[in-house]
Design a protein around this motif. Structure first.
Motif, PDB file in Angstrom:
ATOM      1  N   PHE A 125       0.841  -1.190   0.000  1.00  0.00           N
ATOM      2  CA  PHE A 125       0.000   0.000   0.000  1.00  0.00           C
ATOM      3  C   PHE A 125       0.879   1.244   0.000  1.00  0.00           C
ATOM      4  CE2 PHE A 125      -1.996   3.519   2.305  1.00  0.00           C
ATOM      5  CZ  PHE A 125      -3.114   3.729   1.505  1.00  0.00           C
ATOM      6  N   GLU A 126       0.498   2.228  -0.811  1.00  0.00           N
ATOM      7  CA  GLU A 126       1.236   3.492  -0.849  1.00  0.00           C
ATOM      8  C   GLU A 126       0.263   4.659  -0.962  1.00  0.00           C
ATOM      9  OE1 GLU A 126       4.040   5.841  -3.998  1.00  0.00           O
ATOM     10  OE2 GLU A 126       4.770   3.863  -3.357  1.00  0.00           O
ATOM     11  N   ASN A 127       0.441   5.636  -0.098  1.00  0.00           N
ATOM     12  CA  ASN A 127      -0.260   6.910  -0.192  1.00  0.00           C
ATOM     13  C   ASN A 127       0.792   7.947  -0.560  1.00  0.00           C
ATOM     14  OD1 ASN A 127      -1.696   9.285   0.114  1.00  0.00           O
ATOM     15  ND2 ASN A 127      -2.777   8.612   1.941  1.00  0.00           N
ATOM     16  N   SER A 128       0.877   8.257  -1.846  1.00  0.00           N
ATOM     17  CA  SER A 128       1.974   9.088  -2.344  1.00  0.00           C
ATOM     18  C   SER A 128       1.912  10.517  -1.837  1.00  0.00           C
ATOM     19  CB  SER A 128       1.961   9.094  -3.881  1.00  0.00           C
ATOM     20  OG  SER A 128       2.133   7.798  -4.391  1.00  0.00           O
ATOM     21  N   PHE A 129       0.698  11.044  -1.640  1.00  0.00           N
ATOM     22  CA  PHE A 129       0.536  12.430  -1.195  1.00  0.00           C
ATOM     23  C   PHE A 129      -0.462  12.441  -0.047  1.00  0.00           C
ATOM     24  CE2 PHE A 129       1.522  12.509  -5.730  1.00  0.00           C
ATOM     25  CZ  PHE A 129       2.652  13.302  -5.742  1.00  0.00           C
ATOM     26  N   TYR A 130       0.031  12.249   1.157  1.00  0.00           N
ATOM     27  CA  TYR A 130      -0.855  12.159   2.312  1.00  0.00           C
ATOM     28  C   TYR A 130      -1.554  13.496   2.544  1.00  0.00           C
ATOM     29  CZ  TYR A 130      -2.473  11.370   7.069  1.00  0.00           C
ATOM     30  OH  TYR A 130      -3.255  11.257   8.193  1.00  0.00           O
TER      31      TYR A 130
END
Length: 397
Positions: free
Chosen positions: A122-127
């Motif tokens: 899982f990746e949230n590139s721009f929190y």
């Protein structure tokens, strides 16, 4: 600035787009700033092309319109094949625009040579739209791994299980810092302990902690499936093995350059330089492999503590439709390696130098994010008996 409009067929959250662009309501703007916004938007998963239109209103204010062409971002992770009567198949799925905010969720199960592999990422590139993000993954890899000793090759059953957590920081449009810590357990078990070659342990199991940091300077411009510009990346990794006081360090540089010749010809070049702690042992970090550096050389042919690799491609689009495109590719892959324990000048020894040339084809689904099927055939220019096909997903680089 009196108004900002977002139009076109896409599935990106409108507020997320407005957070990413530098152009703001009731603020002055320039064409240079709008061009930067176009680059930013084209880098978002699920956007393949952006056109910016500027209208001057009667009151002499500007109205900006971002016309966005989107892509599907849900992709199956499905594959199957065989090499030397060894079969594998993979099933899973990936969403590269989760929540319509450029988040990634990927999971798959892979059965290779009867051994299970799995990964969840899982990746949230721009929190919350800010200049930083985070990612996490858990994985289990299992394979048959050839290791190379003085007296010959020994085959091992290899297992790697781990969990990792990392962060991302952005510095303007061009620069990104990525860092992570991964805890994993690595195990080697000799496939045939009664074999004539007795080098190497029958069983080796080690718990390790990997720290990784990479810095990317990115001046690539994306236009549909074409690329133009360059990237430079430096990655440093440190591995601590529990129960020992022998730290392991590796440093790698990767440079990529793309340029267009006309509207249908895309040139691509990649340079990779890497060095690691030069332990005289078979578990060296850099592999010589068709899927990673030299197409046609084979799978897991050799290992090294240093490498110099230069890849070059010419990608010629021969057919393009609204949803489908075909490219023909000519390539050259050249590399040299430092064997474990050897001096750095060993990269100039003929036996450590390999060069392959060949051609291939790319099948591109233009409406699906990063959807490229590639088939290449490479031949060693110094030894014509060394050759082979390579099938993969995504561009080679």
């Amino acid at each position: 600035m009196s108004g900002i409009e977002i139009s076109g067929p896409h599935k990106i959250d409108r507020d997320f787009i407005l957070e990413r662009v530098k152009t703001k309501l009731r603020a002055p703007t320039t064409w240079e700033q709008l061009t930067e916004d176009q680059v930013r938007l084209n880098r978002i998963n699920g956007i393949q092309h952006t056109v910016i239109e500027v209208d001057t209103l009667p009151d002499e204010t500007l109205r900006i319109r971002y016309d966005i062409v989107g892509q599907k971002t849900i992709k199956p992770q499905i594959g199957f094949g065989s090499v030397d009567d060894r079969y594998w198949f993979q099933i899973g799925a990936a969403e590269f625009n989760l929540g319509h905010k450029n988040q990634t969720l990927l999971g798959y199960f892979l059965l290779q040579d009867g051994r299970p592999n799995a990964k969840l990422y899982f990746e949230n590139s721009f929190y919350k739209g800010k200049q930083w993000g985070f990612f996490a993954n858990v994985f289990h890899n299992a394979s048959f791994e050839p290791l190379f000793f003085k007296n010959g090759q020994v085959d091992y059953k290899y297992e790697l299980t781990g969990v990792g957590l990392g962060g991302i920081n952005y510095f303007g449009l061009l620069d990104k810092l990525k860092y992570s810590a991964t805890f994993f357990n690595e195990q080697y078990e000799k496939l045939d302990p009664s074999a004539e070659i007795t080098d190497g342990p029958d069983l080796l199991s080690q718990r390790k902690l990997l720290f990784s940091i990479s810095y990317l300077h990115d001046k690539l411009k994306y236009d549909f499936f074409y690329r133009n510009g360059f990237q430079h990346q430096i990655q440093i990794q440190n591995v601590q093995t529990f129960g020992t006081d022998l730290p392991f360090l590796s440093v790698a540089y990767t440079g990529r350059h793309f340029w267009m010749a006309g509207q249908k010809t895309n040139f691509a070049a990649q340079l990779r330089l890497a060095l690691s702690t030069n332990n005289n042992m078979p578990f060296a970090p850099f592999v010589l492999d068709s899927n990673y550096n030299l197409r046609g050389v084979g799978n897991r042919v050799d290992r090294a503590t240093g490498q110099f690799v230069l890849n070059f491609e010419v990608r010629q689009t021969v057919y393009r439709h609204n949803i489908f495109a075909v490219q023909l590719v000519a390539f050259s892959d050249t590399g040299t390696w430092r064997p474990p324990g050897a001096e750095i000048n060993s990269v100039f020894v003929d036996g450590n130098f390999r060069s392959f040339m060949g051609g291939g084809v790319r099948f591109v689904l233009t409406k699906v994010y990063d959807s490229v099927i590639r088939l290449d055939y490479g031949i060693d220019i110094f030894d014509g008996s060394q050759r082979g096909f390579v099938l993969g997903f995504g561009q080679f680089f």
